[in-house]
Design a protein around this motif. Structure first.
Motif, mmCIF file in Angstrom:
data_model
loop_
_atom_site.group_PDB
_atom_site.id
_atom_site.type_symbol
_atom_site.label_atom_id
_atom_site.label_comp_id
_atom_site.label_asym_id
_atom_site.label_seq_id
_atom_site.Cartn_x
_atom_site.Cartn_y
_atom_site.Cartn_z
ATOM 1 N N LEU A 1 0.843 -1.201 0.000
ATOM 2 C CA LEU A 1 0.000 0.000 0.000
ATOM 3 C C LEU A 1 0.875 1.247 0.000
ATOM 4 O O LEU A 1 1.858 1.319 0.741
ATOM 5 C CB LEU A 1 -0.896 0.038 1.239
ATOM 6 N N ASP A 2 0.513 2.235 -0.816
ATOM 7 C CA ASP A 2 1.212 3.513 -0.792
ATOM 8 C C ASP A 2 0.570 4.369 0.306
ATOM 9 O O ASP A 2 -0.527 4.891 0.131
ATOM 10 C CB ASP A 2 1.100 4.221 -2.145
ATOM 11 N N LEU A 3 1.249 4.493 1.419
ATOM 12 C CA LEU A 3 0.734 5.256 2.553
ATOM 13 C C LEU A 3 1.545 6.528 2.790
ATOM 14 O O LEU A 3 1.547 7.078 3.890
ATOM 15 C CB LEU A 3 0.726 4.371 3.809
ATOM 16 N N SER A 4 2.207 6.995 1.737
ATOM 17 C CA SER A 4 3.086 8.156 1.850
ATOM 18 C C SER A 4 2.354 9.442 2.214
ATOM 19 O O SER A 4 2.971 10.382 2.711
ATOM 20 C CB SER A 4 3.886 8.347 0.563
ATOM 21 N N GLU A 5 1.052 9.497 2.004
ATOM 22 C CA GLU A 5 0.277 10.696 2.351
ATOM 23 C C GLU A 5 -0.415 10.574 3.711
ATOM 24 O O GLU A 5 -1.187 11.451 4.098
ATOM 25 C CB GLU A 5 -0.768 10.988 1.263
ATOM 26 N N SER A 6 -0.116 9.517 4.437
ATOM 27 C CA SER A 6 -0.744 9.340 5.746
ATOM 28 C C SER A 6 -0.208 10.363 6.745
ATOM 29 O O SER A 6 0.903 10.877 6.604
ATOM 30 C CB SER A 6 -0.493 7.918 6.264
ATOM 31 N N THR A 7 -1.025 10.684 7.733
ATOM 32 C CA THR A 7 -0.615 11.584 8.807
ATOM 33 C C THR A 7 -1.011 10.963 10.146
ATOM 34 O O THR A 7 -1.956 10.178 10.224
ATOM 35 C CB THR A 7 -1.275 12.976 8.698
ATOM 36 N N VAL A 8 -0.273 11.341 11.179
ATOM 37 C CA VAL A 8 -0.576 10.898 12.534
ATOM 38 C C VAL A 8 -0.511 12.095 13.459
ATOM 39 O O VAL A 8 0.454 12.871 13.426
ATOM 40 C CB VAL A 8 0.433 9.833 13.026
#
Length: 140
Positions: free
Chosen positions: A74-81
């Motif tokens: 999965l491309d999760l490069s735009e995820s934020t926490v």
């Protein structure tokens, strides 16, 4: 989760604080060199142990999400926490609680929750706090 001992050192850093919450903190590598202040001050806002912990936990958990994404394709490069750290009273004195909120754009809710669950299992901060303080993980 059982106790985990390190089998190999990957990175180490030392920080020195003087003067407690209203003092000064530096890291041996000079990256952090901060005056500390009272949590929540509106008139003189400064970093404090809770803000530094929140920043560290958010970044660490975000990296765990990226690691899970890489392992699952999965491309999760735009995820934020976002890590919200709360300092409060306990039955024995003062303690912490953490609320993690993560966004995984483009990932269906069920799959996103599986990513968060896996990230929470592998994140070093999650491992360190598990069973010690209240930590919630929510999909934003």
């Amino acid at each position: 989760m059982p106790h985990e001992s390190l089998t190999e050192s990957l990175y180490a850093v030392a920080a020195t604080a003087k003067g407690g919450r209203g003092g000064h903190v530096t890291t041996e590598d000079g990256v952090i060199d901060l005056e500390l202040g009272k949590p929540g001050s509106k008139t003189n806002p400064k970093a404090n142990p809770e803000s530094l912990f929140a920043a560290g936990y958010a970044a660490c958990f975000g990296n765990a999400i990226l690691s899970v994404g890489q392992a699952t394709g999965l491309d999760l490069s735009e995820s934020t926490v976002t890590a919200e750290v709360t300092l409060g009273r306990t039955d024995t004195g003062v303690g912490l609680a953490v609320a993690l909120t993560a966004t995984l754009p483009g990932v269906e809710a069920g799959a996103a929750q599986k990513v968060l669950d896996a990230a929470h299992e592998r994140c070093p901060y999650s491992k360190a706090t598990r069973g010690n303080i209240d930590v919630t993980v929510t999909l934003g």
